[in-house]
Enzyme design. Structure first.
Site, PDB file in Angstrom:
ATOM      1  N   ASN A 143       0.943  -1.467  -0.022  1.00  0.00           N
ATOM      2  CA  ASN A 143      -0.087  -0.035   0.018  1.00  0.00           C
ATOM      3  C   ASN A 143       0.889   1.328   0.045  1.00  0.00           C
ATOM      4  O   ASN A 143       1.891   1.561   0.630  1.00  0.00           O
ATOM      5  CB  ASN A 143      -0.953   0.012   1.179  1.00  0.00           C
ATOM      6  N   GLU A 150      -2.813  -4.896  -3.016  1.00  0.00           N
ATOM      7  CA  GLU A 150      -3.387  -5.755  -4.162  1.00  0.00           C
ATOM      8  C   GLU A 150      -3.343  -5.090  -5.329  1.00  0.00           C
ATOM      9  O   GLU A 150      -2.765  -5.772  -6.523  1.00  0.00           O
ATOM     10  CB  GLU A 150      -4.824  -6.178  -3.828  1.00  0.00           C
ATOM     11  N   CYS A 187     -10.268  -4.745   0.266  1.00  0.00           N
ATOM     12  CA  CYS A 187     -11.331  -3.769   0.024  1.00  0.00           C
ATOM     13  C   CYS A 187     -12.167  -4.055  -0.930  1.00  0.00           C
ATOM     14  O   CYS A 187     -11.775  -5.097  -1.796  1.00  0.00           O
ATOM     15  CB  CYS A 187     -10.691  -2.188   0.072  1.00  0.00           C
ATOM     16  N   CYS A 202      -3.635   0.453  -3.107  1.00  0.00           N
ATOM     17  CA  CYS A 202      -3.588  -0.751  -2.217  1.00  0.00           C
ATOM     18  C   CYS A 202      -2.614  -1.801  -2.505  1.00  0.00           C
ATOM     19  O   CYS A 202      -2.037  -1.700  -3.627  1.00  0.00           O
ATOM     20  CB  CYS A 202      -5.104  -1.396  -2.329  1.00  0.00           C
TER      21      CYS A 202
END
Length: 130
Positions: A39, A52, A83, A50
């Site tokens: 992040n 990911e 998220c 983020c």
């Protein structure tokens, strides 16, 4: 080294000066290559990125387009879920049965799949004309 270990190692490089909540992610592409992300916060919330999403961007930049496995780790009391936006991003590049491991720095983990973390996924079939 496991995918969770890859996520744990990269997590330390996260840029989180505002929340101090560092997250690391590792994605194994169907080619077998591992891509990592962290992040990256910005003083102008919500302009951060983020972990990911960073790993997915690295995967695409590396020439891969399909996810075979995902691991996400944070220093939280329980395994931290992705998220909503990242769930949709993972579903763009991975099938519903792709394994996802959500882990904590303390060693807890939760095994799930992309389909389980994003039921009712929005996909290309929704854009087809009736």
């Amino acid at each position: 080294m496991s995918l969770v270990d890859d996520a744990r190692a990269i997590r330390e490089k996260a840029y989180a000066p505002y929340s101090n909540f560092k997250v690391g992610a590792a994605i194994r592409a169907t080619s077998g290559k591992v891509y990592v992300g962290v992040n990256v916060e910005n003083v102008a919330y919500p302009e951060g990125t983020c972990a990911e999403a960073g790993a997915i961007a690295a995967m695409i930049a590396g020439g891969d387009t399909r996810i075979a496995e995902v691991a996400v780790i944070a220093d939280s009391p329980a395994p931290v879920p992705c998220c909503g936006g990242c769930r949709q991003k993972l579903a763009e590049f991975g099938d519903a049965d792709v394994p996802v491991t959500l882990a904590t720095v303390a060693g807890q983990s939760l095994a799930t799949t992309i389909g389980q973390i994003l039921p009712g996924v929005f996909n290309i079939s929704h854009m087809q004309k009736a």
